[in-house]
Each structure stands twice: as C-alpha cells, then as structure tokens.
Design an enzyme around this catalytic site. Structure first.
Site, PDB file in Angstrom:
ATOM      1  N   CYS A  96     -80.364 -14.497 -86.295  1.00 39.17           N
ATOM      2  CA  CYS A  96     -79.715 -15.642 -85.707  1.00 39.17           C
ATOM      3  C   CYS A  96     -80.828 -16.817 -85.656  1.00 39.17           C
ATOM      4  CB  CYS A  96     -78.741 -15.517 -84.507  1.00 39.17           C
ATOM      5  SG  CYS A  96     -79.633 -14.586 -83.291  1.00 39.17           S
ATOM      6  N   GLU A 111     -74.345 -23.189 -77.372  1.00 39.10           N
ATOM      7  CA  GLU A 111     -74.417 -23.185 -78.817  1.00 39.10           C
ATOM      8  C   GLU A 111     -72.996 -23.326 -79.607  1.00 39.10           C
ATOM      9  OE1 GLU A 111     -78.619 -21.116 -79.885  1.00 39.10           O
ATOM     10  OE2 GLU A 111     -76.901 -19.679 -80.224  1.00 39.10           O
TER      11      GLU A 111
END
Length: 177
Positions: free
Chosen positions: A67, A115
């Site tokens: 990620c 996020e």
C-alpha cells in the site's frame, strides 16, 4: 531525504490540493488518496506483509500485499505497479481496481490515517522471487484468502485498520462475479 507529497481529496475522491505525507498523517488525519494492493496466487492465497517495526504508522501489523500513496495526478494503477517494484521487487503486469472506500484510524502512537483508498488486485505466481525492503516490511506470508477473512474478523488487532475495507471490496467483487 525525499519529501513525499500526497493528494488531498474530498469524500468523493475529488482533488482538493496537496500536502506533505507527514502532515496528512497528523491526528485526526487529512483525507488523502491512497491505494491497497492484494495479490492472489492460483490457490486463492493472498500475499500479506507484516509492516516493519520501524514504520511510523501501525508498525508490526499485518496488511495487504502493498500500500502507498500516488503522487498528485498520477495514475493509481501505474503508481501501484511502481510501488510493488520498489517495496517488494515484484513486477505485476496487470492490476484491476475493485473500488474505493474511506477510513480513518488513530494508531495510538501519535499518527493517524484518513484515506480515500483505491483497492487493486492482481495475480502472482507463489514461486515469484520477492526482494522486500526491510525498512517497509518485517515479513511476508502466503495465506489462504478465507483464512485471512476469518482471522481478521476474529483478531482485528493483528491487522492494519484498512484491511477490513480491502476484504469488503474483494468480497463484493466476488459476489457479483
């Protein structure tokens, strides 16, 4: 040291501006674009990583394969492929985006995540050689997908806070396939 810049977005993923990654992760967190990659092998196992103990956010927790954050205006899939190469020494030709979700979490050590996360999946031969960046990754493990789903539900404290959202989008894609 290179100063990384993230793309600030609204809840629909529309660009609002930019800021340094460190600033975006100060509590309560500024909403910014990110991506989470999950690689599967032909036995429906997923490649998981345990985040390095030196990471500034959620160290030592298990997470999806890879990620990160794309640069402002950068294509998410292209950024994801580059990050796989940088962080793990892996070259994956094709990643498919399943969708996005928003999450927010504090890590208890003075950092936060907020996020707009793009979830991408791809395929990888389990025998592929990896070259994990030890500043990023403590260890790697191939885990049967259903075992991950069950363990993440039973012991969420072992996993990064975005893992449930990644699992949810994968399960939704599988239900409609």
């Amino acid at each position: 040291m290179v100063r990384r810049i993230v793309e600030l977005v609204d809840a629909r993923g529309r660009t609002l501006g930019e800021c340094p990654v460190e600033e975006a992760h100060l509590p309560p967190g500024r909403l910014h674009r990110a991506f989470s990659i999950m690689l599967f092998d032909d036995q429906d196992r997923v490649l998981l990583q345990r985040r390095a103990l030196s990471k500034s956010r959620f160290p030592g927790l298990w997470a999806n394969t890879c990620c990160s954050h794309p640069a402002a205006g950068e294509d998410v899939a292209e950024s994801a492929r580059k990050r796989l190469d940088e962080e793990m020494g892996l070259h994956v030709d094709s990643l498919r985006e399943l969708g996005t979700f928003v999450y927010q979490a504090l890590d208890g050590q003075g950092a936060a995540e907020h996020e707009f996360d793009h979830v991408l999946v791809g395929e990888l031969d389990a025998s592929a050689r990896t070259a994990p960046d030890r500043e990023e990754i403590e260890e790697l493990a191939w885990v049967p997908y259903l075992e991950l789903v069950e363990d993440a539900a039973a012991r969420p404290e072992r996993y990064a806070p975005w893992v449930p959202g990644v699992i949810e989008l994968i399960d939704q894609a599988r239900a409609t396939a």
